[in-house]
Enzyme design. Structure first.
Site, PDB file in Angstrom:
ATOM      1  N   GLU A  24      -5.085   2.376  -8.893  1.00  0.00           N
ATOM      2  CA  GLU A  24      -4.781   2.951  -7.698  1.00  0.00           C
ATOM      3  C   GLU A  24      -5.775   4.140  -7.511  1.00  0.00           C
ATOM      4  O   GLU A  24      -6.033   5.152  -8.426  1.00  0.00           O
ATOM      5  CB  GLU A  24      -3.226   3.537  -7.612  1.00  0.00           C
ATOM      6  CG  GLU A  24      -3.126   4.414  -6.413  1.00  0.00           C
ATOM      7  CD  GLU A  24      -1.470   4.881  -6.454  1.00  0.00           C
ATOM      8  OE1 GLU A  24      -0.827   4.251  -6.052  1.00  0.00           O
ATOM      9  OE2 GLU A  24      -1.733   6.306  -6.755  1.00  0.00           O
ATOM     10  N   ARG A 114       7.483   2.682   2.993  1.00  0.00           N
ATOM     11  CA  ARG A 114       7.960   3.544   3.985  1.00  0.00           C
ATOM     12  C   ARG A 114       7.472   4.750   4.132  1.00  0.00           C
ATOM     13  O   ARG A 114       7.284   5.073   5.400  1.00  0.00           O
ATOM     14  CB  ARG A 114       9.677   3.616   3.596  1.00  0.00           C
ATOM     15  CG  ARG A 114      10.458   4.429   4.735  1.00  0.00           C
ATOM     16  CD  ARG A 114      11.757   4.999   4.013  1.00  0.00           C
ATOM     17  NE  ARG A 114      11.498   6.129   3.280  1.00  0.00           N
ATOM     18  CZ  ARG A 114      12.330   6.976   2.765  1.00  0.00           C
ATOM     19  NH1 ARG A 114      13.704   6.633   2.777  1.00  0.00           N
ATOM     20  NH2 ARG A 114      11.866   8.190   1.873  1.00  0.00           N
ATOM     21  N   ALA A 132      10.525  -0.069   4.984  1.00  0.00           N
ATOM     22  CA  ALA A 132       9.206  -0.993   4.861  1.00  0.00           C
ATOM     23  C   ALA A 132       9.495  -2.301   5.338  1.00  0.00           C
ATOM     24  O   ALA A 132       8.490  -2.952   5.414  1.00  0.00           O
ATOM     25  CB  ALA A 132       9.119  -0.836   3.419  1.00  0.00           C
ATOM     26  N   TYR A 162      11.359   0.102  -7.878  1.00  0.00           N
ATOM     27  CA  TYR A 162      11.583   1.249  -8.621  1.00  0.00           C
ATOM     28  C   TYR A 162      12.772   0.573 -10.078  1.00  0.00           C
ATOM     29  O   TYR A 162      13.668   0.407  -9.741  1.00  0.00           O
ATOM     30  CB  TYR A 162      12.886   1.985  -7.723  1.00  0.00           C
ATOM     31  CG  TYR A 162      12.026   2.448  -6.689  1.00  0.00           C
ATOM     32  CD1 TYR A 162      11.208   3.768  -6.636  1.00  0.00           C
ATOM     33  CD2 TYR A 162      11.860   1.798  -5.436  1.00  0.00           C
ATOM     34  CE1 TYR A 162      10.646   4.127  -5.500  1.00  0.00           C
ATOM     35  CE2 TYR A 162      11.071   1.991  -4.290  1.00  0.00           C
ATOM     36  CZ  TYR A 162      10.586   3.324  -4.249  1.00  0.00           C
ATOM     37  OH  TYR A 162       9.869   3.899  -3.246  1.00  0.00           O
ATOM     38  N   GLN A 193       7.166   1.832  -9.262  1.00  0.00           N
ATOM     39  CA  GLN A 193       6.800   3.175  -9.412  1.00  0.00           C
ATOM     40  C   GLN A 193       6.753   3.641 -10.823  1.00  0.00           C
ATOM     41  O   GLN A 193       7.074   2.744 -11.538  1.00  0.00           O
ATOM     42  CB  GLN A 193       7.759   3.890  -8.605  1.00  0.00           C
ATOM     43  CG  GLN A 193       7.804   3.927  -7.003  1.00  0.00           C
ATOM     44  CD  GLN A 193       6.462   4.407  -6.392  1.00  0.00           C
ATOM     45  OE1 GLN A 193       5.979   5.503  -6.746  1.00  0.00           O
ATOM     46  NE2 GLN A 193       6.176   3.570  -5.451  1.00  0.00           N
TER      47      GLN A 193
END
Length: 327
Positions: A24, A114, A132, A162, A193
């Protein structure tokens, strides 16, 4: 009794896929940050990742710099960008235009999120999307309208998962139901995450599979080398990082010692996920390459090497020509 199918008579067709690798990145805020980021990009490019995700600020606050970074990645590198896109505060019409712009630049992967809700208590923009899964369905509608332009291809749509309860969620079971709803809306894969404990990835995938989630769930792993960053992300996620890790990082006397401690903890997280069947590893780099490469070096991922030499040379030649024309 029916004869065996052609697939059944060729067992090698079910050969285990290589482990995916991705990073990322986030758009730079200053010229100095941009220079540092491109050093990181060139270093990470040598590892031949399958894609790099590019973050997108709340309500598109850094949309222009994100699109600029994506364009440069496509023009000047061999990297495949996965564009983040958030829906809170944007209408379907606005988002459809953004999706179209991304596709026009050559993006073929979108991470549908989202996004953070406004902190000032302001009501949502009239007609804006709220979840989302709504964004996923919109992406699929835009994709359908552009089917001919995409050679009847498909956009890869990723979503967030999550391992620990979302701060706004009533339960972990609710988080899994949300993930299942995203899959039903057309999500192809999920990236978790940040999490801090080795058992959390296996626990998430076990709960998700029991609920009917079948899409790949890729563990998102952050190099745990910064005490400040680990503490801050723990607060944002509402999760307590391992106290022993915090103590070791706090007690480290040098940056080298802190790097060694954090890399070891990160490798343990990644290996636990791989042992649990993770299809890939997604590294949150924070635009820094040293710790990410240290983690990768110690993971020894089973990966196929892509033949990018010719393309890399062509890309760099094209980028050089474009810079000369712009000067």
């Amino acid at each position: 009794m029916s004869p065996p199918s052609l697939i059944e008579t060729h067992p090698n067709l079910s050969e285990t896929a290589p482990v995916a690798l991705s990073y990322e990145l986030f758009p730079p805020r200053t010229p100095a940050a941009a220079e540092s980021l491109w050093t990181t990009i060139r270093e990470l490019e040598t590892t031949e990742p399958d894609y790099v995700s590019v973050t997108y600020g709340a309500s598109g606050s850094n949309r222009d710099t994100a699109v600029e970074l994506i364009n440069r990645l496509l023009l000047e590198t061999t990297l495949r960008p996965l564009a983040h896109l958030t829906c809170v505060g944007n209408t379907p019409e606005e988002l459809a235009e953004i999706i179209g712009d991304l596709l026009d630049t050559g993006v073929r992967g979108i991470l549908a999120l989202r996004g953070d809700r406004p902190q000032d208590g302001e009501p949502p923009v009239a007609g804006s999307l709220r979840y989302a899964q709504d964004l996923i369905e919109l992406i699929r509608r835009v994709e359908q309208r552009r089917s001919a332009l995409l050679c009847a291809g498909k956009i890869a749509v990723g979503v967030a998962a999550y391992p620990t309860r979302h701060p706004e969620s009533p339960s972990e079971a609710h988080d899994v139901e949300v993930l299942l709803a995203k899959q039903r809306s057309g999500a192809d894969f999920a990236i978790t995450q940040v999490y801090f404990h080795t058992e959390e990835y296996a626990d998430l995938t076990s709960r998700a599979r029991r609920a009917g989630v079948t899409i790949p769930i890729i563990p998102g792993v952050m190099p745990l080398t910064s005490l400040r960053r680990v503490t801050r992300l723990g607060e944002l996620a509402g999760v307590q990082p391992a106290p022993e890790l915090l103590a070791r990082l706090a007690g480290a006397e040098t940056d080298a010692e802190r790097l060694r401690i954090g890399v070891r903890a990160t490798v343990d997280l990644a290996n636990a996920a791989l042992d649990a069947g993770a299809p890939g590893i997604h590294l949150y780099t924070f635009n820094e390459h040293v710790s990410a490469l240290e983690v990768l070096d110690k993971l020894a991922l089973p990966r196929h090497v892509r033949s990018v030499g010719r393309r890399s040379a062509a890309v760099r030649s094209n980028a050089s020509a474009q810079r000369q024309l712009a000067s």
